[in-house]
Design a protein around this motif. Structure first.
Motif, mmCIF file in Angstrom:
data_model
loop_
_atom_site.group_PDB
_atom_site.id
_atom_site.type_symbol
_atom_site.label_atom_id
_atom_site.label_comp_id
_atom_site.label_asym_id
_atom_site.label_seq_id
_atom_site.Cartn_x
_atom_site.Cartn_y
_atom_site.Cartn_z
ATOM 1 N N ASP A 194 0.829 -1.206 0.000
ATOM 2 C CA ASP A 194 0.000 0.000 0.000
ATOM 3 C C ASP A 194 0.863 1.255 0.000
ATOM 4 O OD1 ASP A 194 -2.533 -1.427 0.339
ATOM 5 O OD2 ASP A 194 -1.849 -1.815 2.391
ATOM 6 N N LEU A 195 2.054 1.139 0.569
ATOM 7 C CA LEU A 195 2.927 2.282 0.795
ATOM 8 C C LEU A 195 4.368 1.813 0.746
ATOM 9 C CD1 LEU A 195 3.260 5.286 1.902
ATOM 10 C CD2 LEU A 195 3.175 4.259 4.194
ATOM 11 N N ILE A 196 5.261 2.667 0.221
ATOM 12 C CA ILE A 196 6.695 2.354 0.179
ATOM 13 C C ILE A 196 7.453 3.476 0.886
ATOM 14 C CG2 ILE A 196 8.702 1.961 -1.300
ATOM 15 C CD1 ILE A 196 6.701 0.976 -3.456
ATOM 16 N N LEU A 197 8.358 3.094 1.773
ATOM 17 C CA LEU A 197 9.151 4.054 2.532
ATOM 18 C C LEU A 197 10.636 3.797 2.279
ATOM 19 C CD1 LEU A 197 7.212 3.974 5.930
ATOM 20 C CD2 LEU A 197 6.924 5.583 4.017
ATOM 21 N N MET A 198 11.384 4.863 1.989
ATOM 22 C CA MET A 198 12.818 4.780 1.725
ATOM 23 C C MET A 198 13.560 5.527 2.825
ATOM 24 S SD MET A 198 12.619 5.403 -2.416
ATOM 25 C CE MET A 198 14.357 5.812 -2.505
ATOM 26 N N LEU A 199 14.537 4.850 3.473
ATOM 27 C CA LEU A 199 15.118 5.338 4.718
ATOM 28 C C LEU A 199 16.481 5.986 4.584
ATOM 29 C CD1 LEU A 199 14.082 2.460 7.165
ATOM 30 C CD2 LEU A 199 12.834 4.537 6.537
ATOM 31 N N GLY A 200 16.859 6.425 3.370
ATOM 32 C CA GLY A 200 18.083 7.212 3.226
ATOM 33 C C GLY A 200 19.311 6.430 2.845
ATOM 34 N N ASP A 201 20.422 7.168 2.684
ATOM 35 C CA ASP A 201 21.721 6.659 2.232
ATOM 36 C C ASP A 201 21.628 6.088 0.819
ATOM 37 O OD1 ASP A 201 23.115 7.509 4.409
ATOM 38 O OD2 ASP A 201 23.787 5.532 5.052
ATOM 39 N N TYR A 202 21.509 6.986 -0.144
ATOM 40 C CA TYR A 202 21.391 6.588 -1.548
ATOM 41 C C TYR A 202 22.759 6.481 -2.236
ATOM 42 C CZ TYR A 202 16.816 7.844 0.057
ATOM 43 O OH TYR A 202 15.681 7.922 0.833
ATOM 44 N N PRO A 203 23.747 7.364 -1.979
ATOM 45 C CA PRO A 203 25.089 7.155 -2.551
ATOM 46 C C PRO A 203 25.934 6.228 -1.685
ATOM 47 C CG PRO A 203 25.011 9.266 -1.429
ATOM 48 C CD PRO A 203 23.611 8.692 -1.340
ATOM 49 N N ALA A 204 27.061 5.790 -2.232
ATOM 50 C CA ALA A 204 27.831 4.707 -1.613
ATOM 51 C C ALA A 204 28.959 5.151 -0.703
ATOM 52 C CB ALA A 204 28.403 3.794 -2.688
ATOM 53 N N GLY A 205 29.535 6.323 -0.894
ATOM 54 C CA GLY A 205 30.666 6.705 -0.069
ATOM 55 C C GLY A 205 31.980 6.095 -0.524
ATOM 56 N N ARG A 206 32.853 5.814 0.435
ATOM 57 C CA ARG A 206 34.249 5.483 0.120
ATOM 58 C C ARG A 206 34.448 4.144 -0.571
ATOM 59 N NH1 ARG A 206 37.131 7.288 5.835
ATOM 60 N NH2 ARG A 206 36.593 9.525 5.719
ATOM 61 N N ILE A 207 33.526 3.202 -0.392
ATOM 62 C CA ILE A 207 33.778 1.879 -0.976
ATOM 63 C C ILE A 207 33.578 1.860 -2.485
ATOM 64 C CG2 ILE A 207 33.061 0.733 1.156
ATOM 65 C CD1 ILE A 207 30.572 -0.233 -0.536
ATOM 66 N N ALA A 208 32.983 2.910 -3.047
ATOM 67 C CA ALA A 208 32.656 2.911 -4.474
ATOM 68 C C ALA A 208 33.915 2.860 -5.330
ATOM 69 C CB ALA A 208 31.838 4.150 -4.814
ATOM 70 N N TRP A 209 33.947 1.916 -6.252
ATOM 71 C CA TRP A 209 34.990 1.932 -7.260
ATOM 72 C C TRP A 209 34.657 2.981 -8.317
ATOM 73 C CZ3 TRP A 209 36.444 -3.873 -8.518
ATOM 74 C CH2 TRP A 209 36.818 -4.503 -7.326
ATOM 75 N N ARG A 210 33.353 3.136 -8.560
ATOM 76 C CA ARG A 210 32.873 4.175 -9.479
ATOM 77 C C ARG A 210 31.530 4.670 -8.983
ATOM 78 N NH1 ARG A 210 29.534 3.824 -14.211
ATOM 79 N NH2 ARG A 210 29.758 5.692 -15.496
ATOM 80 N N LYS A 211 31.425 5.965 -8.745
ATOM 81 C CA LYS A 211 30.164 6.537 -8.306
ATOM 82 C C LYS A 211 29.206 6.654 -9.488
ATOM 83 C CE LYS A 211 31.978 8.933 -4.276
ATOM 84 N NZ LYS A 211 32.034 10.199 -3.505
ATOM 85 N N LEU A 212 27.921 6.516 -9.189
ATOM 86 C CA LEU A 212 26.901 6.556 -10.227
ATOM 87 C C LEU A 212 26.009 7.776 -10.023
ATOM 88 C CD1 LEU A 212 25.894 2.770 -10.279
ATOM 89 C CD2 LEU A 212 27.376 3.991 -11.898
ATOM 90 N N PRO A 213 25.508 8.359 -11.112
ATOM 91 C CA PRO A 213 24.689 9.569 -10.982
ATOM 92 C C PRO A 213 23.360 9.296 -10.286
ATOM 93 C CG PRO A 213 24.746 8.803 -13.269
ATOM 94 C CD PRO A 213 25.748 7.990 -12.524
ATOM 95 N N LEU A 214 23.061 10.105 -9.283
ATOM 96 C CA LEU A 214 21.827 9.921 -8.526
ATOM 97 C C LEU A 214 20.597 10.281 -9.346
ATOM 98 C CD1 LEU A 214 23.012 11.210 -5.036
ATOM 99 C CD2 LEU A 214 22.574 8.839 -5.721
ATOM 100 N N THR A 215 20.777 11.063 -10.401
ATOM 101 C CA THR A 215 19.641 11.345 -11.277
ATOM 102 C C THR A 215 19.138 10.066 -11.928
ATOM 103 O OG1 THR A 215 21.265 11.937 -12.976
ATOM 104 C CG2 THR A 215 20.236 13.749 -11.759
ATOM 105 N N ASP A 216 20.043 9.181 -12.322
ATOM 106 C CA ASP A 216 19.638 7.904 -12.914
ATOM 107 C C ASP A 216 19.043 6.979 -11.864
ATOM 108 O OD1 ASP A 216 20.486 8.793 -15.365
ATOM 109 O OD2 ASP A 216 22.421 7.780 -15.286
ATOM 110 N N PHE A 217 19.605 7.004 -10.655
ATOM 111 C CA PHE A 217 19.014 6.233 -9.559
ATOM 112 C C PHE A 217 17.563 6.658 -9.321
ATOM 113 C CE2 PHE A 217 17.944 6.435 -4.995
ATOM 114 C CZ PHE A 217 17.846 5.083 -4.715
ATOM 115 N N ALA A 218 17.317 7.963 -9.273
ATOM 116 C CA ALA A 218 15.959 8.470 -9.032
ATOM 117 C C ALA A 218 15.014 8.069 -10.152
ATOM 118 C CB ALA A 218 15.994 9.981 -8.876
#
Length: 306
Positions: free
Chosen positions: A88-112
């Motif tokens: 009925d409802l979807i809740l997202m609790l934060g932390d969308y980017p990866a931080g230091r472990i990322a080998w390659r960061k991805l654009p959050l516009t595409d994530f959204a």
């Protein structure tokens, strides 16, 4: 009489141990974080819930998008699996980017754009986590402002609540979704600066309908009033490594373990999701990525929270 192993027995045992360690490493680095996805159901019997209100809620936490640990095809898999649950409802609790472990960061516009595909009659609502602040160089350098991911998600129709509450109605029964601002957006000297404002958030609640509160970090749970029917948190990833139901990486909060699962304290309820992604170290072991599925107000399953 002490019988020592032969050289062959010793080498065979050593090889078996090395093989087990290698297999465990592959599982923790690749199999569990990248290829497993579980649905963890909870049906808590909440003291401040309207028994006539039945609600099915999917909770998504800590995506930490990046390559190779959370690529966009993995995000799309999570979206499809969530939609298949017909919440009925979807809740997202934060932390969308990866931080230091990322080998390659991805654009959050595409994530959204991908999570815009989440479907629920009562919509998708979100909050921000600490990495949404830490990974945004602009707000970190200026010490103010709002992370870009908030604007990006809201442009895709996903409201991001920061010390705010919204009233929703299911089958004529009202309830509130409240979202706290992050508790660790900046560090000043040796202390965290918190933006979470519980009184302001709950002041937006104008009637007696039940309140579900989203708080990225679970530490604040001990400060919340009984007015909140259920608190939902992420942040911990369940410790990322859990052995025999415990995580060696998690500190206790005033003697309480808030690292994972259904926590009941003084009659108040919190559920901490293990989430999907990783931070600090790129391994998960014993806490597979999960969609939390809440069944609230269901007489058939009330009181069976795990």
């Amino acid at each position: 009489m002490l019988i020592l192993p032969s050289r062959r027995q010793f080498l065979t045992g050593l090889g078996a141990g090395a093989g087990l360690m290698a297999a465990t490493g592959v599982y923790a680095f690749d199999v569990e974080p990248l290829h497993r996805l579980v649905v963890t159901p909870y049906a808590p019997d909440l003291p401040n819930w309207d028994p006539a209100l039945t609600l099915r809620v999917a909770v998504l936490a800590d995506f930490h998008v990046c390559e190779p640990f959370m690529p966009f095809d993995r995000v799309a898999e999570i979206v499809d699996a969530t939609n298949a649950l017909k919440p009925d409802l979807i809740l997202m609790l934060g932390d969308y980017p990866a931080g230091r472990i990322a080998w390659r960061k991805l654009p959050l516009t595409d994530f959204a754009r991908i999570v815009e595909g989440l479907k629920a009659p009562l919509g998708t609502h979100a909050i921000l986590g600490n990495h949404d602040w830490w990974d945004d160089a602009g707000v970190q350098l200026s010490g103010r402002g709002t992370p870009a991911v908030k604007r990006i998600l809201e442009a895709r129709g996903i409201p991001v609540l920061e010390n705010q509450a919204v009233r929703l109605v299911k089958d004529g029964r009202p309830f509130w979704i409240a979202g706290l601002a992050d508790q660790q957006p900046f560090q000043k000297m040796w202390e965290w600066v918190s933006f979470a404002d519980v009184p302001r958030t709950l002041a937006a609640v104008t009637d007696s309908a039940p309140v579900i509160l989203m708080a990225h970090e679970p530490d604040i749970f001990r400060e919340l009033p009984d007015r909140v029917a259920l608190t939902l948190s992420g942040h911990t990833h369940g410790g990322q490594v859990r052995l025999f139901g415990r995580s060696p990486a998690i500190r206790k909060v005033h003697g309480r373990d808030y690292s994972y699962g259904h926590v009941v304290q003084d009659g108040r309820h919190m559920i901490v999701s293990g989430g999907f992604g990783m931070s600090r170290i790129p391994v998960r072991f014993g806490v597979p990525p999960e969609i939390v599925l809440l069944e609230l107000g269901s007489s058939e399953t009330a009181g069976t929270g795990t």
